[in-house]
Design a protein around this motif. Structure first.
Motif, PDB file in Angstrom:
ATOM      1  N   GLU A  53       0.831  -1.205   0.000  1.00 42.05           N
ATOM      2  CA  GLU A  53       0.000   0.000   0.000  1.00 42.05           C
ATOM      3  C   GLU A  53       0.865   1.255   0.000  1.00 42.05           C
ATOM      4  O   GLU A  53       0.591   2.217  -0.725  1.00 42.05           O
ATOM      5  CB  GLU A  53      -0.939  -0.001   1.196  1.00 42.05           C
ATOM      6  CG  GLU A  53      -2.063  -1.007   1.089  1.00 42.05           C
ATOM      7  CD  GLU A  53      -2.881  -1.113   2.377  1.00 42.05           C
ATOM      8  OE1 GLU A  53      -2.766  -0.228   3.249  1.00 42.05           O
ATOM      9  OE2 GLU A  53      -3.636  -2.089   2.495  1.00 42.05           O
ATOM     10  N   ARG A  56       2.636   1.595  -3.513  1.00 42.34           N
ATOM     11  CA  ARG A  56       1.772   1.834  -4.684  1.00 42.34           C
ATOM     12  C   ARG A  56       1.612   3.323  -4.972  1.00 42.34           C
ATOM     13  O   ARG A  56       1.535   3.735  -6.122  1.00 42.34           O
ATOM     14  CB  ARG A  56       0.425   1.160  -4.513  1.00 42.34           C
ATOM     15  CG  ARG A  56       0.492  -0.309  -4.855  1.00 42.34           C
ATOM     16  CD  ARG A  56      -0.857  -1.012  -4.797  1.00 42.34           C
ATOM     17  NE  ARG A  56      -0.656  -2.440  -4.916  1.00 42.34           N
ATOM     18  CZ  ARG A  56      -0.373  -3.257  -3.893  1.00 42.34           C
ATOM     19  NH1 ARG A  56      -0.273  -2.783  -2.668  1.00 42.34           N
ATOM     20  NH2 ARG A  56      -0.194  -4.549  -4.104  1.00 42.34           N
ATOM     21  N   GLY A  57       1.561   4.128  -3.954  1.00 44.04           N
ATOM     22  CA  GLY A  57       1.410   5.566  -4.149  1.00 44.04           C
ATOM     23  C   GLY A  57       2.706   6.295  -4.433  1.00 44.04           C
ATOM     24  O   GLY A  57       2.701   7.505  -4.633  1.00 44.04           O
ATOM     25  N   SER A  61       7.944   8.794  -7.943  1.00 42.39           N
ATOM     26  CA  SER A  61       8.103   9.925  -7.022  1.00 42.39           C
ATOM     27  C   SER A  61       9.553  10.328  -6.763  1.00 42.39           C
ATOM     28  O   SER A  61       9.798  11.360  -6.149  1.00 42.39           O
ATOM     29  CB  SER A  61       7.432   9.601  -5.681  1.00 42.39           C
ATOM     30  OG  SER A  61       8.125   8.547  -5.024  1.00 42.39           O
TER      31      SER A  61
END
Length: 135
Positions: A53, A56-57, A61
């Protein structure tokens, strides 16, 4: 688990964080045992689902990120310790001493410890990361 496995594993993580390559994230997460646990450098304990989790974000980045695995040493069967260096555009931004445990060919547990870089001073909040390869 050997140095080649660890290098490939961290290359996949870096590719995800740097470029957002979904296949790299899938391969990275697929190398973990279903009961995997990570103790981050900050002391948080994450299971495989929580790690997934969090990652995934984070795809794409960290432009310019590379992760180097160095000084791999076997501690016991299935257990090794290594230095993990995070570089952005060739400059070291974080270092961690990591102990990893494998079972049945998959990573079962990872313990990270920050190695402060005295010459550069303490890491800024943006460099502290959330664990397991994030810088």
């Amino acid at each position: 688990m050997d140095a080649d496995f660890l290098v490939r594993h961290h290359d996949r993580l870096a590719a995800w964080l740097r470029d957002g390559e979904a296949g790299s994230l899938d391969a990275f997460l697929g190398a973990h045992h279903e009961s995997f646990a990570l103790v981050t450098a900050e002391g948080a304990v994450l299971g495989l689902e929580e790690l997934g989790e969090a990652l995934r974000g984070a795809g794409g980045s960290r432009p310019g990120l590379a992760i180097r695995v160095e000084e791999v040493a076997g501690v016991a069967p299935g257990v090794c310790r290594f230095l993990e260096r995070h570089l952005v555009d060739g400059s070291v931004v974080a270092e961690r001493v990591v102990t990893a445990v494998a079972r049945d060919g998959a990573l079962l547990a990872v313990q990270e410890t920050d190695r402060r870089r005295e010459a550069a001073g303490p890491a800024s909040p943006g460099e502290a990361g959330d664990g397991y390869g994030q810088a």
